[in-house]
Every structure is written in C-alpha cells, then in structure tokens.
Design a protein around this motif. Structure first.
Motif, PDB file in Angstrom:
ATOM      1  N   LYS B 366       0.864  -1.191   0.000  1.00 28.04           N
ATOM      2  CA  LYS B 366       0.000   0.000   0.000  1.00 28.04           C
ATOM      3  C   LYS B 366       0.891   1.228   0.000  1.00 28.04           C
ATOM      4  CE  LYS B 366      -4.115   1.718   2.365  1.00 28.04           C
ATOM      5  NZ  LYS B 366      -3.886   3.108   2.005  1.00 28.04           N
ATOM      6  N   ASP B 371      -5.278   5.931  -1.243  1.00 25.69           N
ATOM      7  CA  ASP B 371      -5.685   4.536  -1.404  1.00 25.69           C
ATOM      8  C   ASP B 371      -5.061   3.930  -2.660  1.00 25.69           C
ATOM      9  OD1 ASP B 371      -7.332   4.496   0.869  1.00 25.69           O
ATOM     10  OD2 ASP B 371      -8.873   5.597  -0.235  1.00 25.69           O
ATOM     11  N   SER B 372      -3.754   4.069  -2.805  1.00 29.23           N
ATOM     12  CA  SER B 372      -3.083   3.505  -3.973  1.00 29.23           C
ATOM     13  C   SER B 372      -2.302   2.266  -3.568  1.00 29.23           C
ATOM     14  CB  SER B 372      -2.130   4.524  -4.585  1.00 29.23           C
ATOM     15  OG  SER B 372      -2.843   5.625  -5.025  1.00 29.23           O
ATOM     16  N   TYR B 373      -2.210   1.348  -4.499  1.00 29.56           N
ATOM     17  CA  TYR B 373      -1.518   0.087  -4.236  1.00 29.56           C
ATOM     18  C   TYR B 373      -0.536  -0.190  -5.359  1.00 29.56           C
ATOM     19  CZ  TYR B 373      -5.150  -0.693  -0.788  1.00 29.56           C
ATOM     20  OH  TYR B 373      -5.980  -0.574   0.294  1.00 29.56           O
ATOM     21  N   ASP B 456      -5.385   2.716  -8.075  1.00 30.80           N
ATOM     22  CA  ASP B 456      -6.079   3.354  -6.958  1.00 30.80           C
ATOM     23  C   ASP B 456      -7.287   2.491  -6.631  1.00 30.80           C
ATOM     24  OD1 ASP B 456      -4.278   5.341  -7.183  1.00 30.80           O
ATOM     25  OD2 ASP B 456      -5.600   6.747  -8.219  1.00 30.80           O
ATOM     26  N   TYR B 457      -7.504   2.281  -5.347  1.00 32.32           N
ATOM     27  CA  TYR B 457      -8.626   1.446  -4.925  1.00 32.32           C
ATOM     28  C   TYR B 457      -9.226   2.084  -3.679  1.00 32.32           C
ATOM     29  CZ  TYR B 457     -11.060  -2.870  -3.599  1.00 32.32           C
ATOM     30  OH  TYR B 457     -11.999  -3.807  -3.264  1.00 32.32           O
ATOM     31  N   PRO B 458     -10.185   3.004  -3.873  1.00 33.56           N
ATOM     32  CA  PRO B 458     -10.752   3.682  -2.699  1.00 33.56           C
ATOM     33  C   PRO B 458     -11.481   2.702  -1.791  1.00 33.56           C
ATOM     34  CG  PRO B 458     -11.925   4.262  -4.720  1.00 33.56           C
ATOM     35  CD  PRO B 458     -10.769   3.436  -5.135  1.00 33.56           C
ATOM     36  N   TRP B 459     -11.470   2.995  -0.477  1.00 31.82           N
ATOM     37  CA  TRP B 459     -12.070   2.049   0.478  1.00 31.82           C
ATOM     38  C   TRP B 459     -13.563   1.884   0.223  1.00 31.82           C
ATOM     39  CZ3 TRP B 459     -15.849   3.536   3.948  1.00 31.82           C
ATOM     40  CH2 TRP B 459     -16.023   4.917   4.104  1.00 31.82           C
TER      41      TRP B 459
END
Lengths: 79, 496
Positions: B366, B371-373, B456-459
C-alpha cells in the motif's frame, strides 16, 4: 535497472498489504456472521413489524453481506 | 432414444475437438510502415562485429556485439537491423544494450516494415544519445529465434538420437558495411555430423571455414562485407531433447483484497517440434527404458518452480484432474512437478492448465499516499527446463479488484499490445478492471522479469460487495414486512 514504478515499489517496502481478516480466520468470521444473520432473520420472521425493520433488519443484512463475502473466500473463491 | 443420445454425445465430442484447435492468426505486431523505396541511410558502419549463436537450448539465442561508427557528418541515432520477413515474425525478445554500460538498460526498439510485399524488414534501434560523427559505440544486441531448428531426419525411432538442423547466414545480416566480422557457434555437444564448409578464400585468414574447437565452431573472420550480403550455411547437430514450443500461454493473475490472495492460473497449448515417430508408439519399449532414464526426444515431465508460499496447486487437462503430479513446498521455492498424461513425442500436442494461490502480502504494497496500491508479480512463471521452452504467444491478464481505477504498469518484457477490459465473476456488480498484456515470441529466459502494476482502490469501492449483498437481504426484509402487513382477510375489519 530502475524504473519509476520500481522505485514506487521499493518506497512502499514498509507497508505490505494485509487484509483485515487473515486467511485462516475467514471461515470462523464468515460462519459467525452468517449465524448471527440467521438468528436475526428468525427473530424478524417471528415478529415482522416496522420498528423491527431497522432494529433487526439492518444488522441482519450487514452480517449477511460481510458473512457471505468471508465465507466465499473461506471456501476458496477469492473475490 | 439411445441413438439420439449417442448422436448428441458424438456432436459434443466433435465440438470439443473443434474448440481445442486454436485460431492462430498472424502475430499482433504493430509496426511503422515505410515506403517501398526506403533504404536505411548509410550513416553508420560496423567497425567490428562478433555474433555468438548459442544452440544449447531448443531455440537459437543470438548475441551480436558490434562496434558501430558514425560515418556521416551529423550526429545519428537511428540504427537499422534487417531481417527476412519470415524470420522477423519468429524473432523474439530483441534487446539492445550498450555493451560498455549495461546498467543503463535496454534501448528503445521498434519494428518497421514496407508497405509492399518486401522480403526485408527492419528493427529500428533508437540510440538514447545521438552518436557524434566519427564516434564509436558498442552495442550488444540479443534475441532468440523461435521454430528455427528443424529435425533431420524428420522421423526417428522411439529411442533414437535426434538431430536438428539450423540454417542461417554466415555473414551477419546488416544494413551497413561491416569492416570485420565473425560468427561463433556453441553446440550442446561435440556431435555435429554435418555442416556447410565455405571456401577458404572467403576467409580473411585463408583458413578452413568453419574453424572447429570442441563443441564451438567459428565462421569467419570476414572483411569488408557490404550491406545486405548473405551466405547461407547449415549445421546439423545432435539434440536428443524435446523441442517444446507453446503455441499459446494464457496466464491469469487475480488479486483479491478481501481474501488477501493472489490466484494464478496458466493454460498451456504445448507442442513438441521434434522429430516424429517412425513407427507406432511402443509402450513396452518406453516402459523398459524408463528406469534407465536415457535422453529422449519426448517431453516427459515439466517442473514449475513456484515462488515460496504457493499453496493449493491444481493440474488439469481436457479430461480432468491429472494425478501424476507432485508438489514440494519449500522455503526457497515451491516445486510443482508435472508429468503429462502421455510422453509428448515430436509432432504431438498437449494442453493443460495449472493454478495455485498465494498470500497477497508478498506481492502487494500500500502506498503512503491515499488509497493507492502497487503490485509486483512475475510476468512469466512456467516450467524450467534445461532445453528451454519457447512461447509463440503469451496473453497475461491481471484481474484487479472491482472498483480499481488509474491502472498503470511497467515491465521490461517487450510487449506487442496492452488493453484494459472488464472481467465479470462471482459477487461482482460492475465487473473487475483487467489489464491484458500480449507478448509474442517469448522464451523461458524471461521468467525472472517482473511486472509492476499500480492502481487506486478507494475504500468505498472495497465495501461494494458486502453492501450490495446487505441491500439485497434488506430488500427481502422490507418486502416481507410490506406483504405481511397487507390485510387479506374477508369481511369487515373487526374494531378493537
């Protein structure tokens, strides 16, 4: 050889991704939540009233939602 | 009734054969098209060129170390490398580096072609810094040629030695004048019964051509070879190993944030390009010699070294589970040993799929910003074999979690195409963004190359699955309450 994305990977070395519930806890979690959901559904079905809709329906639905996701992961379909 | 059933099962069986056959159209090379009058401008010359052809594996690996010199009055940065059109479609993994500064990484390379049906096409090498007039630079050009060796004789007995033939030009194909050049051949052993002998007067040193030294042959040196000159020679050498060639490899990597899992699946369509069997396959002969384990032209087993931490492997083919496999988990690597259902002799095919799971924490990190991975996975895993494996086409799909956006990737593997699509599977509402990468003519040496993907994967996207399920159940509650509260009694309502 270094590329911009490789540098990004190296920079994030201290934060590997861990899911909130580890793989060997998924079944316990999923089963528990589905059980809670089943109990609440039973309670609601015995006393269907408007006030029970938010009081019992909402927690039962949330428990089912999260329980189903963890249960499908626990049986090997990683969604 | 029974005949209907029989007919239906025949149709089903035939349709599965039809679907097993692949639609192998032309490679997906994107290319810059030049007019047919184009000739590479003669702005360079090759001062010295040494080509090394390594025939240890089932595909020849060429390494050309060339000192190029700018003979023009202006700085130049475009160096052309010619190939026959038929050869160009089989050249894979072409990489160019600066021999004296390999750390800088590989140069930008692209394919250029003619609009007409031309027999010659080019790889265009862009030098990162233009070469000044009269300056020299040493390039190290390396590539593999797929489907380049032909078994001669084309049919052999089941336990005979296999000989293969490789035909190439003794003069390294070049678009420029070459002052001095030679070609070194490295054979897997000293058993080279046939090879083309060139007249000694072509050779600068007036010696017998080729010069032999154990399992190494040298063609040349030759002086002042003009651009485009060719002199075809053939060598035939012993290679009693399978010529394993994957016409297609489909590889899927599925990232699951909820499960903390990276699921890998690989589907192979293998064929052995070795010599075909002269007679029928003899199980007795095969079993008799299996204890001695002699070298064979048949593909007997495949070893897949997986990364440590791999679990739940499976190995299936068109029939179902293949039980002749062993999985040896270990700290350094988890070895998956596969034995195909039958030994794959020359001309035979075998298609199968393997898959396994792994914890996501070694592959996904992370980022500190939002929220980037970042995901780092091997581009190619696949079998490790001494004789090597060539892949005509590789389709890699990275299936990211539902709701991932802003997908970027980087890899050092030469690609021909990349797209993003949507993959729909269990518990999806909109589908998962999928990064699809296509490569052609890849060899197993690319096993260690990595693919890095950021997204990007927002919660909020992460909670989509449980919330959708929860809303579904809540709707059931609401409907059951509404339906339950409808008064369906007959007659007047009793007043309390």
């Amino acid at each position: 050889m270094s590329t911009p994305l490789l540098n990004v990977w190296e920079a994030a070395a201290s934060s590997p991704f861990y899911p909130p519930v580890s793989k060997n806890q998924q079944f316990t979690f999923g089963f528990l939540l589905l059980l809670i959901s089943l109990v609440l559904v039973t309670v609601f079905s015995l006393n269907r009233s408007f006030i029970n809709l938010p009081i019992i329906g909402v927690p039962a639905s949330l428990a089912f939602g999260f329980g189903a996701v963890y249960m499908i992961c626990a049986v090997g379909v990683y969604v | 009734m029974r005949s209907t059933f029989l007919f239906a099962s025949c149709v089903a069986a035939l349709s599965s054969f039809a679907s097993a056959e692949l639609n192998l159209s032309q490679p997906l090379l994107s290319r810059q098209v030049l007019p047919s009058t184009f000739r590479p401008p003669q702005v360079f010359k090759n001062a010295n060129l040494v080509r090394t052809t390594n025939l240890d594996k089932a595909y020849p690996r060429e390494t050309i170390n060339v000192v190029i010199e700018n003979i023009d009055a202006k700085p130049q940065s475009k160096y052309y490398l010619p190939f026959e059109s038929s050869l160009l479609s089989r050249v894979g993994g072409l990489e160019v580096r600066d021999k004296k500064d390999a750390e800088k990484g590989s140069f930008k390379v692209e394919v250029v072609g003619f609009d007409a049906e031309s027999s010659t096409e080019f790889y265009l090498i862009h030098l990162p810094t233009p070469l000044a007039p009269k300056a020299q630079q040493t390039l190290s050009i390396s590539y593999s040629v797929l489907s380049a060796v032909v078994p001669v004789p084309a049919q052999i007995g089941q336990s005979d030695k296999q000989y293969v033939q490789y035909t190439f030009s003794a003069y390294t194909p070049s678009a420029y004048l070459t002052d001095k050049q030679k070609t070194k051949m490295k054979f897997p052993n000293g058993d080279v019964p046939d090879y083309t002998t060139l007249p000694a007067d072509l050779n600068t040193e007036k010696k017998a051509d080729p010069q032999k030294q154990g399992s190494t042959f040298t063609y040349g040196p030759y002086n002042n070879i003009p651009a485009g000159a060719e002199e075809f020679v053939s060598v035939r050498y012993e290679f009693t190993k399978p010529l394993t060639h994957a016409t297609l490899l489909e590889r899927d990597l599925e990232v699951s944030h909820w499960g903390g899992n990276l699921a890998s699946e690989e589907r192979y369509w293998l064929t052995n390009q070795g010599a075909q069997l002269k007679n029928h396959f003899s199980r007795v002969e095969w079993q008799k010699q299996s204890y001695m384990n002699p070298p064979s032209s048949a593909l007997k087993n495949l070893n897949l070294p997986l990364h440590p931490g791999a679990v739940d492997p499976y190995f299936t083919d068109d029939i179902g589970n293949v039980s002749t496999s062993r999985f040896r988990p270990g700290k350094k690597e988890a070895l998956l040993e596969l034995k195909p259902r039958y030994p794959v002799f020359g001309g035979w095919k075998y298609s199968f799929r393997v898959g396994w799971n792994a914890d996501l924490n070694t592959y996904l990190r992370k980022l500190a910003t939002g929220d980037s991975y970042v995901l780092k996975v091997p581009f190619l895993e696949g079998p490790r074999a001494g004789e090597g494996i060539a892949y005509a086409r590789v389709h890699l799909r990275v299936i990211l979690p539902e709701g991932a956006t802003n997908v970027k990737y980087s890899t050092t593997v030469p690609l021909v195409d990349s797209t993003t699509s949507v993959h729909r599977t269990f518990m999806d509402t909109l589908g998962r963004p999928t990064l699809e990468l296509h490569a052609i003519n890849i060899v197993d040496e690319f096993r260690e190359r990595d693919l890095i993907v950021t997204y990007d994967y927002p919660w909020t996207a992460g909670y989509r699955k449980p919330i959708v399920l929860a809303l579904g159940l809540f709707a059931v509650f609401a409907v059951s309450w509404v339906l339950g509260s409808i008064d369906t009694s007959i007659g007047k309502k009793k007043k309390a």
